[in-house]
Structures are given as C-alpha cells and as structure tokens.
Design a protein around this motif. Structure first.
Motif, PDB file in Angstrom:
ATOM      1  N   ALA A 193      10.150 -15.307  28.957  1.00 47.05           N
ATOM      2  CA  ALA A 193      11.449 -15.991  28.915  1.00 47.05           C
ATOM      3  C   ALA A 193      11.349 -17.467  29.275  1.00 47.05           C
ATOM      4  CB  ALA A 193      12.436 -15.302  29.856  1.00 47.05           C
ATOM      5  N   LEU A 194      10.220 -17.881  29.851  1.00 45.82           N
ATOM      6  CA  LEU A 194      10.054 -19.281  30.250  1.00 45.82           C
ATOM      7  C   LEU A 194       9.029 -20.020  29.395  1.00 45.82           C
ATOM      8  CD1 LEU A 194      10.059 -19.023  34.169  1.00 45.82           C
ATOM      9  CD2 LEU A 194      11.918 -19.765  32.662  1.00 45.82           C
ATOM     10  N   LEU A 195       8.562 -19.400  28.341  1.00 47.05           N
ATOM     11  CA  LEU A 195       7.557 -20.040  27.505  1.00 47.05           C
ATOM     12  C   LEU A 195       8.178 -20.716  26.296  1.00 47.05           C
ATOM     13  CD1 LEU A 195       4.712 -17.340  27.447  1.00 47.05           C
ATOM     14  CD2 LEU A 195       4.859 -19.403  28.859  1.00 47.05           C
ATOM     15  N   ASP A 196       7.643 -21.877  25.955  1.00 50.24           N
ATOM     16  CA  ASP A 196       7.922 -22.473  24.653  1.00 50.24           C
ATOM     17  C   ASP A 196       6.603 -22.491  23.883  1.00 50.24           C
ATOM     18  OD1 ASP A 196       6.531 -24.502  25.933  1.00 50.24           O
ATOM     19  OD2 ASP A 196       8.240 -25.862  26.083  1.00 50.24           O
ATOM     20  N   THR A 197       6.493 -23.299  22.879  1.00 51.46           N
ATOM     21  CA  THR A 197       5.226 -23.518  22.177  1.00 51.46           C
ATOM     22  C   THR A 197       4.964 -25.017  22.189  1.00 51.46           C
ATOM     23  OG1 THR A 197       6.253 -23.843  20.009  1.00 51.46           O
ATOM     24  CG2 THR A 197       5.709 -21.569  20.644  1.00 51.46           C
ATOM     25  N   ALA A 198       3.760 -25.394  21.832  1.00 53.77           N
ATOM     26  CA  ALA A 198       3.454 -26.821  21.802  1.00 53.77           C
ATOM     27  C   ALA A 198       4.431 -27.553  20.880  1.00 53.77           C
ATOM     28  CB  ALA A 198       2.017 -27.034  21.351  1.00 53.77           C
ATOM     29  N   GLN A 199       4.714 -26.985  19.718  1.00 60.67           N
ATOM     30  CA  GLN A 199       5.603 -27.659  18.770  1.00 60.67           C
ATOM     31  C   GLN A 199       7.052 -27.644  19.246  1.00 60.67           C
ATOM     32  OE1 GLN A 199       4.533 -29.361  15.877  1.00 60.67           O
ATOM     33  NE2 GLN A 199       6.604 -30.177  16.160  1.00 60.67           N
ATOM     34  N   ARG A 200       7.524 -26.479  19.712  1.00 59.54           N
ATOM     35  CA  ARG A 200       8.920 -26.409  20.151  1.00 59.54           C
ATOM     36  C   ARG A 200       9.137 -27.281  21.388  1.00 59.54           C
ATOM     37  NH1 ARG A 200      12.009 -22.675  23.242  1.00 59.54           N
ATOM     38  NH2 ARG A 200      10.302 -21.162  23.358  1.00 59.54           N
ATOM     39  N   GLY A 201       8.171 -27.281  22.286  1.00 61.51           N
ATOM     40  CA  GLY A 201       8.294 -28.136  23.452  1.00 61.51           C
ATOM     41  C   GLY A 201       8.374 -29.603  23.063  1.00 61.51           C
ATOM     42  N   TYR A 202       7.573 -29.992  22.085  1.00 64.87           N
ATOM     43  CA  TYR A 202       7.615 -31.373  21.591  1.00 64.87           C
ATOM     44  C   TYR A 202       8.968 -31.687  20.969  1.00 64.87           C
ATOM     45  CZ  TYR A 202       6.429 -35.551  18.877  1.00 64.87           C
ATOM     46  OH  TYR A 202       6.426 -36.814  18.346  1.00 64.87           O
ATOM     47  N   ASP A 203       9.425 -30.806  20.089  1.00 65.36           N
ATOM     48  CA  ASP A 203      10.685 -31.059  19.373  1.00 65.36           C
ATOM     49  C   ASP A 203      11.877 -31.104  20.331  1.00 65.36           C
ATOM     50  OD1 ASP A 203       9.237 -31.059  17.013  1.00 65.36           O
ATOM     51  OD2 ASP A 203       9.752 -28.995  16.481  1.00 65.36           O
ATOM     52  N   GLU A 204      11.931 -30.159  21.267  1.00 67.78           N
ATOM     53  CA  GLU A 204      13.054 -30.148  22.210  1.00 67.78           C
ATOM     54  C   GLU A 204      13.006 -31.350  23.146  1.00 67.78           C
ATOM     55  OE1 GLU A 204      13.855 -25.294  22.423  1.00 67.78           O
ATOM     56  OE2 GLU A 204      12.725 -26.288  24.037  1.00 67.78           O
ATOM     57  N   SER A 205      11.812 -31.731  23.566  1.00 63.34           N
ATOM     58  CA  SER A 205      11.691 -32.905  24.433  1.00 63.34           C
ATOM     59  C   SER A 205      12.101 -34.172  23.690  1.00 63.34           C
ATOM     60  CB  SER A 205      10.258 -33.038  24.947  1.00 63.34           C
ATOM     61  OG  SER A 205       9.897 -31.945  25.752  1.00 63.34           O
ATOM     62  N   LEU A 206      11.673 -34.292  22.449  1.00 64.34           N
ATOM     63  CA  LEU A 206      12.012 -35.488  21.672  1.00 64.34           C
ATOM     64  C   LEU A 206      13.519 -35.609  21.479  1.00 64.34           C
ATOM     65  CD1 LEU A 206      10.818 -37.911  20.198  1.00 64.34           C
ATOM     66  CD2 LEU A 206      10.725 -36.519  18.114  1.00 64.34           C
ATOM     67  N   ALA A 207      14.174 -34.478  21.219  1.00 54.95           N
ATOM     68  CA  ALA A 207      15.642 -34.503  21.084  1.00 54.95           C
ATOM     69  C   ALA A 207      16.302 -34.924  22.385  1.00 54.95           C
ATOM     70  CB  ALA A 207      16.137 -33.123  20.649  1.00 54.95           C
ATOM     71  N   LEU A 208      15.787 -34.446  23.513  1.00 55.31           N
ATOM     72  CA  LEU A 208      16.338 -34.835  24.810  1.00 55.31           C
ATOM     73  C   LEU A 208      16.088 -36.308  25.099  1.00 55.31           C
ATOM     74  CD1 LEU A 208      15.244 -31.663  26.780  1.00 55.31           C
ATOM     75  CD2 LEU A 208      17.622 -32.391  26.443  1.00 55.31           C
ATOM     76  N   ILE A 209      14.918 -36.807  24.726  1.00 58.27           N
ATOM     77  CA  ILE A 209      14.622 -38.240  24.889  1.00 58.27           C
ATOM     78  C   ILE A 209      15.629 -39.068  24.114  1.00 58.27           C
ATOM     79  CG2 ILE A 209      12.965 -40.044  24.274  1.00 58.27           C
ATOM     80  CD1 ILE A 209      10.743 -37.912  24.867  1.00 58.27           C
ATOM     81  N   GLU A 210      15.874 -38.678  22.879  1.00 61.11           N
ATOM     82  CA  GLU A 210      16.813 -39.432  22.047  1.00 61.11           C
ATOM     83  C   GLU A 210      18.233 -39.362  22.593  1.00 61.11           C
ATOM     84  OE1 GLU A 210      16.126 -37.656  18.253  1.00 61.11           O
ATOM     85  OE2 GLU A 210      14.294 -38.821  17.871  1.00 61.11           O
ATOM     86  N   ARG A 211      18.557 -38.250  23.243  1.00 62.23           N
ATOM     87  CA  ARG A 211      19.915 -38.068  23.768  1.00 62.23           C
ATOM     88  C   ARG A 211      20.121 -38.788  25.104  1.00 62.23           C
ATOM     89  NH1 ARG A 211      20.339 -33.240  22.304  1.00 62.23           N
ATOM     90  NH2 ARG A 211      19.837 -31.960  24.116  1.00 62.23           N
ATOM     91  N   TRP A 212      19.096 -38.834  25.955  1.00 68.60           N
ATOM     92  CA  TRP A 212      19.314 -39.265  27.334  1.00 68.60           C
ATOM     93  C   TRP A 212      18.537 -40.493  27.797  1.00 68.60           C
ATOM     94  CZ3 TRP A 212      23.416 -37.691  29.731  1.00 68.60           C
ATOM     95  CH2 TRP A 212      23.957 -36.417  29.466  1.00 68.60           C
ATOM     96  N   HIS A 213      17.381 -40.742  27.249  1.00 70.78           N
ATOM     97  CA  HIS A 213      16.561 -41.819  27.811  1.00 70.78           C
ATOM     98  C   HIS A 213      17.203 -43.188  27.587  1.00 70.78           C
ATOM     99  CE1 HIS A 213      13.011 -43.688  29.439  1.00 70.78           C
ATOM    100  NE2 HIS A 213      12.847 -44.418  28.350  1.00 70.78           N
ATOM    101  N   GLY A 214      17.486 -43.863  28.677  1.00 65.08           N
ATOM    102  CA  GLY A 214      18.131 -45.169  28.590  1.00 65.08           C
ATOM    103  C   GLY A 214      19.629 -45.108  28.403  1.00 65.08           C
ATOM    104  N   ARG A 215      20.203 -43.914  28.453  1.00 67.16           N
ATOM    105  CA  ARG A 215      21.664 -43.784  28.375  1.00 67.16           C
ATOM    106  C   ARG A 215      22.235 -44.045  29.767  1.00 67.16           C
ATOM    107  NH1 ARG A 215      24.748 -38.376  26.103  1.00 67.16           N
ATOM    108  NH2 ARG A 215      26.489 -38.371  27.580  1.00 67.16           N
TER     109      ARG A 215
END
Length: 448
Positions: free
Chosen positions: A172-194
C-alpha cells in the motif's frame, strides 16, 4: 498602501558561524531593539533609540518587554505523518519503521486524515516557534497537497515532498520509479514556488528505492535548478549493513546517492551518525548538508551524531537541526537543543548557546541555501520571527533572574524551555500564533 508594522523588545540574532569564529562575535544583541516590517520583509533592525525617530506618526510598535525576539526556528528534518506515533514504545530503526511508521503512513491515502494531521502539525510547529521546516509527507500525493494547503493558509515557508518507495515496504506504500517520477513532477508543477512553498524530491532511504527510482529522483532534480532533495543516511548500523548488501558496487552509503546525482547543494541528509571522513569531504565539496536529530537518535538508540567533526573548519559541512518526529520526541527546537548539548558533551565537546541557536536559525538557513531569505533578523530578510518568554514558568522566571548575560539566558532557554517559552510566532510579519490571545491562539495569515 504598504503594510508597516514594528516589534520592540530585547532581540538577538546570529550574524556569522560560531563554529568557525568566536561565539560572542557572531551574536548581535540589543537590550531594547526595534524590528520594522513592511509587506512581510524586515526593513530595519537595530537599537530602538536609533530607529524610533524614523517611524511614521501613529505607528506604535508591539512591545515585548522582558522577552527575547529571535528569528523563527528552522527544522531541517521532520516527518509530519508520524505525528500519531510520536512517543511510541521503541525498538531500533528498522523494526520501528515496520511496527509503527509504515502502518501509520498507510492512513494518508485518506485525504481527510491527511488534512487533519497537517492542520495539527502546522499549528504545533508554530506553537514551538518553528517557521520553516523540511518535511517528509507519504507516498500519497494527497498527503503533499494537504500539507502545502495548510502551510499556504499560514504563509509559512515550507519545503516538502512525496516519499518515493518502490521496494521493501508494504504494498500500500509502494509506487514505481515511473509513477513516483510522474506524481512528483505534477506536485512540483503545482506547488514549487507557489507563494512560499518549495518542493523537495524525497526518496525515503536507499533500501526502499531501486537504482531506477534513485536515478528517477536525480532526473527530477534536473527539471529545475532550485529544487531540494531529502533522504536518510547512516542512521543505524544495521541499516548501513543492509545498504552494503543491496548496493555492493558502491563505495559507501553516501556514494549510492552520489551515483544517482543526489549529492548537491540543497540536498539534506538526515541523521548521518556513522559517517567516515571521505563522506564528510564529499558533503563539503558538493555543498550537501546534514540534519542533526538528537532526540530521535537517542530515543531509537541509533548513536551520537559527531557534530564537531562535521563542522570542522578545515572542511566544514553545513548542518541543520531536525526534530524528526515520530522517532524524535518533540517538535520544540528548544528541547532538541537541550539534547544536542548532551550528545556533544558525551562526545567530549561543549555546545555553547550561540552555537546551538546558530543550528536552529542561521545555520539551518545556510544548510538549506535559504539564508538570503530567512534565519536572521536583518533588513531584506523575510519577517519570520519567534518571541521567546524567559519567564514562562516559575522555575524559568526564577532562573532568568540570575542570568548575567544574553548567552546565559539563551542557554537557560534551551535547557529549561519548550513550547511554553514561545510567546508569539510571526510569519512574514503576521502574528499567526500568540499564546496570550483569547480563544484560539492561532490565526491564518489573512486573519492575522
């Protein structure tokens, strides 16, 4: 029209590194100071008698006599989802993760739960005088959204990220290398520097990430120059042995991260107790920093962080102070400094009060490469401020009467103080927490 406010009272701030220069020369103290704040930025700081004539007519400073105005504290390593297991009866690190941490973090799949914990966590940080923290969320993107949304309400400068784990944890706490990248990138775009929110790429630690995921974390860091990186390093001897088994081609635990491009400026490695000289040199050369988490290291029996070895002026490594929680036992940086003093003493060193407050303020800001914005009372810096009350308890009040210097007062605060010693916390010039406020002592930034 710009918003202009001012604070008056005794004030102290670090101006330089007391691990490199004599401590007294690194501390600026004014018995009666004035801090002038405009639109969330400190515009003037110095003796009240010198600055008061320049105040506009009708502007009455908020006066804190018999208190001590200092920069807001900086927490370099803390897990907000572990708040519900703080104070849990302990085993050592790896068993503790399995028994307490992983079950607690699974609950953050529920957005409502994440929001409730984030609300409590942010308020407890502010109650403790902490205005900036580098925060681990969980593998769930909604845990990051909940944290940043709550931080945004207070306008706090926070650094946080989604944990990356693609092995050696519950399904329940695992992602994958690709999903972790994609979800992190979306969060970066949403929050970093906001506003004042900043994003931190967050592989939990080497054993829970494959080579592919660590490489994906390095790729994320390349998407923007000003992203942060946080993970764990050399916390426990069994953990280090496990890393050696999982990554036999790497020269050291730190080299696992270096191989993936994760050892760089704005990288923060938590704990770092069992380091060798080569690793310290790598951190010095790369600009990477370490988070000293004394309450956690003592509670879990992990070991004693070699602070004075880390900051050796011949090849100094930047060090911040972390509460860790839930492995740690308090969100108070005052209590954390109390334990840091004892850890240093057990290693044959004496951590003086100026050095200690440096770790919790300017030193933490330098470790995060944010000292151009926070960590010091100075013109041009963001007005994140903690007002300490040396008379918060009868014992502190009694002891304060025998303090003959500001250094002695600071040392008393870090050994006897906790959240009760925080009278008020200002974020970008707004009093978001005031212990003396009737009813709810907290106010959102807009309300304050």
């Amino acid at each position: 029209m710009s918003a202009l406010t001012a604070l008056r009272g005794p004030a102290a701030t670090l101006t330089d590194d007391p691990f490199d220069k004599p401590s007294r020369g690194c501390l600026a103290f004014h018995e009666d100071a004035l801090v002038v704040i405009e639109d969330g930025i400190i515009r003037a700081f110095g003796p009240y008698a010198e600055l008061a004539p320049s105040l506009p007519d009708g502007l009455e400073p908020v006066h804190y006599p018999h208190h001590l105005i200092v920069p807001g504290f900086i927490d370099a390593h803390v897990h907000y989802p572990q708040l519900q297991v703080i104070g849990a009866y302990g085993t050592q690190l790896l068993d503790w993760l399995t028994t307490y941490t992983f079950p607690a973090e699974q609950g953050f799949a529920d957005e409502g739960h994440a929001a409730r914990v984030a609300k409590l966590f942010l308020r407890e940080l502010l109650r403790a005088g902490t205005t900036t923290a580098m925060v681990y969320c969980t593998v769930h993107p909604q845990s990051v959204d909940a944290f940043f949304a709550e931080s945004e309400r207070f306008n706090t400068r926070m650094i946080a990220g989604k944990v990356l784990m693609d092995r050696h944890a519950p399904a329940a706490l695992l992602d994958t290398a690709q999903r972790g990248y994609d979800e992190s990138l979306a969060l970066i775009e949403r929050w970093h520097g906001r506003g004042r929110q900043l994003y931190c790429v967050t592989p939990r630690f080497a054993p829970t990430s494959t080579d592919a995921q660590l490489e994906a974390a390095g790729a994320l860091l390349k998407t923007r120059d000003d992203l942060f990186l946080q993970t764990h390093l050399c916390e426990n001897t069994d953990e280090i042995a496990w890393v050696r088994e999982l990554f036999p081609a790497r020269q050291s635990y730190l080299d696992v991260y270096a191989h993936a491009g994760l050892v760089r400026p704005r990288s923060m490695f938590g704990h770092a107790i069992h380091m060798h000289e080569g690793d310290f040199c790598t951190c010095h050369q790369s600009g990477a920093a370490l988070a000293h988490c004394p309450t956690s290291n003592l509670f879990l029996g992990s070991g004693l962080f070699p602070l004075f070895q880390a900051v050796d002026p011949r090849r100094p490594v930047k060090v911040g102070l972390g509460t860790d929680v839930g492995g740690g036992t308090s969100l108070s940086q005052l209590q954390t400094l109390n334990e840091a003093y004892k850890v240093a003493a057990m290693a044959g060193h004496k951590l003086d009060a100026v050095q200690a407050f440096y770790l919790a303020t300017l030193g933490g800001a330098r470790a995060l490469h944010l000292d151009d914005r926070i960590g010091i009372l100075a013109p041009g810096r963001e007005a994140d401020i903690c007002v300490l009350d040396p008379h918060a308890t009868p014992l502190m009040d009694f002891r304060a009467g025998y303090c003959a210097s500001v250094e002695e007062l600071l040392f008393m605060l870090m050994t006897l103080g906790d959240d009760r010693a925080v009278r008020a916390t200002y974020v970008a010039g707004a009093p978001v927490y005031d212990r003396a406020r009737a009813g709810d002592p907290f106010r959102s930034f807009a309300e304050a």
